[in-house]
Motif scaffolding. Structure first.
Motif, PDB file in Angstrom:
ATOM      1  N   LEU A 241     -25.538 -89.528  30.344  1.00  0.00           N
ATOM      2  CA  LEU A 241     -25.540 -89.450  28.877  1.00  0.00           C
ATOM      3  C   LEU A 241     -24.177 -89.847  28.336  1.00  0.00           C
ATOM      4  CD1 LEU A 241     -26.858 -88.417  26.161  1.00  0.00           C
ATOM      5  CD2 LEU A 241     -25.692 -86.262  26.643  1.00  0.00           C
ATOM      6  N   SER A 242     -23.127 -89.285  28.934  1.00  0.00           N
ATOM      7  CA  SER A 242     -21.776 -89.603  28.486  1.00  0.00           C
ATOM      8  C   SER A 242     -21.501 -91.098  28.636  1.00  0.00           C
ATOM      9  CB  SER A 242     -20.766 -88.784  29.293  1.00  0.00           C
ATOM     10  OG  SER A 242     -19.452 -89.165  28.969  1.00  0.00           O
ATOM     11  N   ALA A 243     -21.870 -91.653  29.783  1.00  0.00           N
ATOM     12  CA  ALA A 243     -21.619 -93.079  30.041  1.00  0.00           C
ATOM     13  C   ALA A 243     -22.372 -93.959  29.042  1.00  0.00           C
ATOM     14  CB  ALA A 243     -22.016 -93.426  31.473  1.00  0.00           C
ATOM     15  N   VAL A 244     -23.606 -93.589  28.753  1.00  0.00           N
ATOM     16  CA  VAL A 244     -24.403 -94.372  27.805  1.00  0.00           C
ATOM     17  C   VAL A 244     -23.729 -94.395  26.432  1.00  0.00           C
ATOM     18  CG1 VAL A 244     -26.571 -94.317  26.504  1.00  0.00           C
ATOM     19  CG2 VAL A 244     -26.610 -94.149  28.989  1.00  0.00           C
ATOM     20  N   TYR A 245     -23.030 -93.318  26.101  1.00  0.00           N
ATOM     21  CA  TYR A 245     -22.310 -93.260  24.823  1.00  0.00           C
ATOM     22  C   TYR A 245     -20.839 -93.636  24.977  1.00  0.00           C
ATOM     23  CZ  TYR A 245     -26.214 -91.393  22.189  1.00  0.00           C
ATOM     24  OH  TYR A 245     -27.416 -91.250  21.564  1.00  0.00           O
ATOM     25  N   GLY A 246     -20.514 -94.317  26.071  1.00  0.00           N
ATOM     26  CA  GLY A 246     -19.178 -94.890  26.166  1.00  0.00           C
ATOM     27  C   GLY A 246     -18.202 -94.163  27.058  1.00  0.00           C
ATOM     28  N   GLY A 247     -18.614 -93.048  27.667  1.00  0.00           N
ATOM     29  CA  GLY A 247     -17.705 -92.347  28.562  1.00  0.00           C
ATOM     30  C   GLY A 247     -17.375 -93.183  29.790  1.00  0.00           C
ATOM     31  N   THR A 248     -16.131 -93.080  30.253  1.00  0.00           N
ATOM     32  CA  THR A 248     -15.692 -93.798  31.449  1.00  0.00           C
ATOM     33  C   THR A 248     -15.654 -92.842  32.627  1.00  0.00           C
ATOM     34  OG1 THR A 248     -14.331 -95.294  30.128  1.00  0.00           O
ATOM     35  CG2 THR A 248     -13.806 -95.127  32.468  1.00  0.00           C
ATOM     36  N   TYR A 249     -16.234 -93.266  33.749  1.00  0.00           N
ATOM     37  CA  TYR A 249     -16.317 -92.398  34.925  1.00  0.00           C
ATOM     38  C   TYR A 249     -15.515 -92.937  36.088  1.00  0.00           C
ATOM     39  CZ  TYR A 249     -19.152 -88.941  32.937  1.00  0.00           C
ATOM     40  OH  TYR A 249     -19.536 -87.900  32.155  1.00  0.00           O
ATOM     41  N   MET A 250     -14.736 -92.072  36.696  1.00  0.00           N
ATOM     42  CA  MET A 250     -13.957 -92.409  37.886  1.00  0.00           C
ATOM     43  C   MET A 250     -14.090 -91.300  38.909  1.00  0.00           C
ATOM     44  SD  MET A 250     -10.407 -93.908  36.375  1.00  0.00           S
ATOM     45  CE  MET A 250     -10.339 -95.252  35.215  1.00  0.00           C
ATOM     46  N   LEU A 251     -14.980 -91.511  39.883  1.00  0.00           N
ATOM     47  CA  LEU A 251     -15.048 -90.581  41.008  1.00  0.00           C
ATOM     48  C   LEU A 251     -13.990 -90.965  42.034  1.00  0.00           C
ATOM     49  CD1 LEU A 251     -18.903 -90.322  41.636  1.00  0.00           C
ATOM     50  CD2 LEU A 251     -17.465 -88.855  40.224  1.00  0.00           C
ATOM     51  N   ASN A 252     -13.753 -90.048  42.982  1.00  0.00           N
ATOM     52  CA  ASN A 252     -12.888 -90.361  44.115  1.00  0.00           C
ATOM     53  C   ASN A 252     -11.442 -90.631  43.695  1.00  0.00           C
ATOM     54  OD1 ASN A 252     -12.864 -90.419  46.862  1.00  0.00           O
ATOM     55  ND2 ASN A 252     -13.393 -92.574  47.060  1.00  0.00           N
ATOM     56  N   LYS A 253     -10.980 -89.908  42.684  1.00  0.00           N
ATOM     57  CA  LYS A 253      -9.594 -90.045  42.245  1.00  0.00           C
ATOM     58  C   LYS A 253      -8.799 -88.862  42.777  1.00  0.00           C
ATOM     59  CE  LYS A 253      -8.372 -92.954  39.550  1.00  0.00           C
ATOM     60  NZ  LYS A 253      -7.812 -94.298  39.868  1.00  0.00           N
ATOM     61  N   ALA A 254      -7.988 -89.140  43.796  1.00  0.00           N
ATOM     62  CA  ALA A 254      -7.227 -88.060  44.420  1.00  0.00           C
ATOM     63  C   ALA A 254      -6.129 -87.583  43.477  1.00  0.00           C
ATOM     64  CB  ALA A 254      -6.615 -88.553  45.727  1.00  0.00           C
ATOM     65  N   GLU A 255      -5.760 -86.320  43.627  1.00  0.00           N
ATOM     66  CA  GLU A 255      -4.567 -85.810  42.969  1.00  0.00           C
ATOM     67  C   GLU A 255      -4.527 -86.122  41.474  1.00  0.00           C
ATOM     68  OE1 GLU A 255      -1.532 -83.399  43.496  1.00  0.00           O
ATOM     69  OE2 GLU A 255      -2.368 -84.355  45.270  1.00  0.00           O
ATOM     70  N   CYS A 256      -5.507 -85.634  40.728  1.00  0.00           N
ATOM     71  CA  CYS A 256      -5.432 -85.782  39.277  1.00  0.00           C
ATOM     72  C   CYS A 256      -4.441 -84.758  38.748  1.00  0.00           C
ATOM     73  CB  CYS A 256      -6.798 -85.529  38.637  1.00  0.00           C
ATOM     74  SG  CYS A 256      -8.065 -86.623  39.240  1.00  0.00           S
ATOM     75  N   LYS A 257      -3.332 -85.247  38.204  1.00  0.00           N
ATOM     76  CA  LYS A 257      -2.260 -84.344  37.787  1.00  0.00           C
ATOM     77  C   LYS A 257      -2.119 -84.378  36.271  1.00  0.00           C
ATOM     78  CE  LYS A 257       2.669 -83.441  38.637  1.00  0.00           C
ATOM     79  NZ  LYS A 257       3.213 -83.748  37.296  1.00  0.00           N
ATOM     80  N   VAL A 258      -2.230 -83.209  35.651  1.00  0.00           N
ATOM     81  CA  VAL A 258      -2.085 -83.126  34.199  1.00  0.00           C
ATOM     82  C   VAL A 258      -0.598 -83.193  33.845  1.00  0.00           C
ATOM     83  CG1 VAL A 258      -2.599 -81.766  32.143  1.00  0.00           C
ATOM     84  CG2 VAL A 258      -4.161 -81.703  34.099  1.00  0.00           C
ATOM     85  N   GLU A 259      -0.259 -84.062  32.893  1.00  0.00           N
ATOM     86  CA  GLU A 259       1.129 -84.236  32.478  1.00  0.00           C
ATOM     87  C   GLU A 259       1.391 -83.451  31.191  1.00  0.00           C
ATOM     88  OE1 GLU A 259       1.916 -87.143  35.565  1.00  0.00           O
ATOM     89  OE2 GLU A 259       3.156 -85.784  34.336  1.00  0.00           O
ATOM     90  N   PHE A 260       2.566 -82.797  31.147  1.00  0.00           N
ATOM     91  CA  PHE A 260       2.929 -81.994  29.981  1.00  0.00           C
ATOM     92  C   PHE A 260       4.230 -82.504  29.378  1.00  0.00           C
ATOM     93  CE2 PHE A 260      -0.228 -78.725  30.427  1.00  0.00           C
ATOM     94  CZ  PHE A 260      -0.535 -78.729  31.775  1.00  0.00           C
ATOM     95  N   ASP A 261       4.324 -82.440  28.038  1.00  0.00           N
ATOM     96  CA  ASP A 261       5.565 -82.850  27.394  1.00  0.00           C
ATOM     97  C   ASP A 261       6.539 -81.666  27.338  1.00  0.00           C
ATOM     98  OD1 ASP A 261       4.841 -81.179  25.297  1.00  0.00           O
ATOM     99  OD2 ASP A 261       4.115 -82.803  24.021  1.00  0.00           O
ATOM    100  N   GLU A 262       7.698 -81.876  26.664  1.00  0.00           N
ATOM    101  CA  GLU A 262       8.729 -80.830  26.662  1.00  0.00           C
ATOM    102  C   GLU A 262       8.275 -79.576  25.924  1.00  0.00           C
ATOM    103  OE1 GLU A 262       9.638 -83.839  23.375  1.00  0.00           O
ATOM    104  OE2 GLU A 262       9.045 -83.856  25.497  1.00  0.00           O
ATOM    105  N   ASN A 263       7.248 -79.703  25.091  1.00  0.00           N
ATOM    106  CA  ASN A 263       6.722 -78.529  24.397  1.00  0.00           C
ATOM    107  C   ASN A 263       5.591 -77.844  25.164  1.00  0.00           C
ATOM    108  OD1 ASN A 263       8.402 -78.915  22.077  1.00  0.00           O
ATOM    109  ND2 ASN A 263       7.061 -80.624  21.502  1.00  0.00           N
ATOM    110  N   GLY A 264       5.336 -78.320  26.377  1.00  0.00           N
ATOM    111  CA  GLY A 264       4.293 -77.708  27.180  1.00  0.00           C
ATOM    112  C   GLY A 264       2.889 -78.137  26.795  1.00  0.00           C
TER     113      GLY A 264
END
Lengths: 447, 206
Positions: A241-264
């Motif tokens: 459903l998400s893909a049909v409405y334009g969502g992008t899918y990437m399976l098999n992505k190792a080490e997804c790391k959330v990045e934070f700015d100086e304000n957290g």
């Protein structure tokens, strides 16, 4: 990658995929990633080879168990209430077109050493062995009251304001016994603890009505339905459903790391040396372990059998609830069984799960009351895992973390979590009475 | 429901992003073409009633919905396919070279019971581009690939002007029908979740 998105979702569990689907339909630009090469995350379904690898450490399952790909063993076994919140989300989004469902054959409750079909109406109450003769009459009156109750019709209230009186007070008025209260509260209203007794009765009455309505929906032996090929179909359907409405899918992505700015505040996700930017991050607890706390553990047994569970009238799919008072524990225990009838096992095979909130370290001992109900078992796997809840404030860091799945065998709490998270992310409530397909069809006609 | 199985044919279309998969199915089902390219948005599956040898079938053509771009199709997408359509762009050697990957991916995910004889059809699309001057994959090369994979049928198409699209899908239907369904392990008695069967209130007569 190296693009900008409104929302990046990490982990393709059912909750994350529903969120992804809903946000994409809303027109947001969504990137959805998972470290695994399959959909479902913690809530996936495994074939026999993967099951063996995960629990036995090797990939060679015994030949007598049959073809690996014919197994779809849920890692979070749950049934869907036929009139429940998840079905309403499926209809709302038209995701039903990707799925096939079959009614669940039976719904039982454990009482005094035996299992009994769960009565949900006054007629069934009279037939049930769960209660003695005089108790049946009292329960019948209570069931009729619940069935006839309409929030908008003061006459049906019979002088009780259910938003004020507690469940305990209503039960007292009908003079119900403890055992009756127990199965009504846990097997019909599906409460997980006994706090409901001292809360306004409206919630319990609504839950009982939902159970009865779900039971009537498909005239089956239970109020539940379940998808062919197991529960990993659900995240895949919402991902599509998400893909049909334009969502992008990437399976098999190792080490997804959330990045934070100086304000957290989160501003993106880095994987394999590339950073995608976003305004918000949605993820399951495993992607942001610093922002969650452990709130419990689930103990589970997964059993492969070649027969239905005894005393279930040869049901190919069944739920059994063992209320905690019957077991003298703090939490209910749940048995969930499905079979080749739902295309989750080869012909003649059944898969049973016994789950509960863990109170000790040895699932083999703790789960024994449920396992004893199963009869002979060909293979058993034991698992125990932590449950997490987020501790962060999304306004401060733009991170929206889902809760882990509980031990229950139904989805009502799951969907409640999802809808609450959706409201936090978007600032609006989801109107489940709207069928999106019908709405867009009306739009194109107006154009 | 044996008849239901035989009247619904599921066909999936695989290939690299941008080769024209969505345009092909739109040309076939809706006789439409859009010049504006976006990695597939809004395409799902399309259905078309087709007649073959005096029998009527519902052909269900499944697009990848863009999930193929980063190799993120799930096993559910592949399940139950009666024919697999592979598409490459005759102006892109890379899209032709990736056909092996797509075919192998299909065989892994779908796990047909007879992999050597599962029906594939290959389409070389965009033959209209630049009047054929930017073509880099020769017809001979493509036919050799088809021969090496068990004589897969091959069509050179243009989703834009409709060249060979109808012929290709006629062949796809024919091949989908040749795919004998696996012995039904169990004929599921599914429920209609959308159906408006309102909950009936049972009433005791006392």
């Amino acid at each position: 990658m190296d693009e900008e998105y409104d929302v990046i979702v990490l982990g393709t569990g059912l909750k994350e995929c529903i969120i992804s689907g809903l946000l994409s339909v809303d027109g947001l630009k969504v990137l959805h990633m998972d470290r695994n090469d399959y959909y479902g995350g913690e809530s996936t379904s495994l074939n026999l080879t993967k099951l063996w690898k995960r629990f036995k450490g090797n990939e060679t399952a015994p030949e007598h168990l049959g073809v690996s790909k014919e197994y779809n063993v849920d890692m979070v076994p749950k049934f869907m209430m036929a009139n429940g919140a998840l079905v309403r989300v499926l209809i709302h989004t038209s995701v039903t077109k990707y799925l096939n469902f079959k009614a669940v054959d039976g719904s039982f409750v454990y009482n005094n050493g035996k299992i009994h079909k769960v009565p949900a109406t006054d007629v069934e109450a009279l037939k049930s062995n769960l209660m003695g003769l005089f108790e049946k009459r009292r329960a019948r009156k209570f069931f009729i009251y619940v069935q006839d109750y309409e929030e908008d019709d003061p006459k049906s209230h019979e002088g009780l304001d259910l938003h004020k009186v507690t469940t305990r007070e209503v039960i007292s008025k009908y003079g119900l016994e403890d055992d009756t209260v127990d199965f009504i509260g846990h097997a019909l209203a599906l409460h997980r603890d006994d706090n409901y007794l001292d809360e306004p009765a409206i919630d319990t009455v609504k839950r009982m009505k939902l159970y009865a309505e779900s039971l009537a929906r498909f005239q089956g032996g239970s109020p539940y339905i379940y998808p062919l090929y197991g529960l990993a179909e659900l995240p895949q359907a919402f991902a599509r459903l998400s893909a049909v409405y334009g969502g992008t899918y990437m399976l098999n992505k190792a080490e997804c790391k959330v990045e934070f700015d100086e304000n957290g505040k989160a501003y993106g996700v880095t994987s394999e040396g590339e950073t995608a930017k976003c305004k918000k991050v949605v993820c399951d607890p495993s992607y942001l372990p610093d922002k969650v706390k452990k709130v419990g553990r689930v103990a589970r047994a997964i059993c492969i059998m070649k027969h239905p569970i005894p005393d279930t009238k040869d049901s190919h799919s069944v739920q059994i609830i063992l209320p905690k008072k019957q077991l003298k524990r703090k939490s209910d225990m749940y048995v969930f069984c499905c079979s080749y009838a739902h295309n989750v096992a080869p012909k003649g095979k059944f898969i049973a799960f016994v789950s509960t909130e863990a109170e000790a370290d040895k699932p083999e001992i703790e789960l024994k009351p449920g396992i004893d109900l199963l009869g002979p078992v060909e293979e058993t796997f034991f698992d125990i895992y932590d449950r997490y809840e987020p501790t962060n404030t999304a306004d401060e860091d733009n991170c929206f973390v889902t809760n882990s799945y509980d031990a229950t065998t139904h989805f009502e709490t799951t969907v409640k979590d999802v809808l609450a998270l959706y409201s936090k992310i978007t600032g609006k409530e989801l109107d489940l009475s709207v069928d999106l397909n019908a709405a867009s069809a009306a739009e194109s006609e107006a154009a | 429901m044996a008849s239901r199985r035989r009247t619904l044919l599921k066909v999936i279309i695989l290939g690299d992003s941008g080769v024209g998969k969505t345009s092909l199915m739109n040309q076939y089902v809706n006789k439409k073409f859009s010049n504006q390219y976006k990695a597939t948005i809004g395409a799902d599956f399309l259905t078309k009633e087709v007649q073959f040898e005096d029998r009527l079938f519902t052909l269900q053509i499944w697009d990848t919905a863009g999930q193929e771009r980063f190799q993120s199709l799930g096993v559910a997408f592949y399940r139950g396919a009666d024919c697999c359509v592979l598409v490459y762009d005759v102006n892109s050697m890379k899209s032709f070279d990736n056909l092996n990957n797509w075919r192998e991916e299909f065989l892994i995910q779908a796990s047909p019971s007879d992999p050597d004889n599962f029906p594939f059809v290959l389409l070389g699309n965009k033959v209209d581009v630049d009047g054929g001057n930017s073509r880099v994959v020769s017809e001979k090369k493509a036919k050799a690939w088809c021969a090496s994979k068990g004589n897969i049928p091959y069509f050179e198409t243009s989703a834009k002007d409709g060249t060979n699209v109808e012929e290709a899908f006629q062949c796809i239907v024919k091949n989908a029908l040749k795919n004998e369904p696996e012995e039904e392990l169990y004929v599921p008695d599914t429920v209609d979740v959308v159906g408006g069967n309102r909950a009936q209130r049972s009433s005791g007569c006392c």
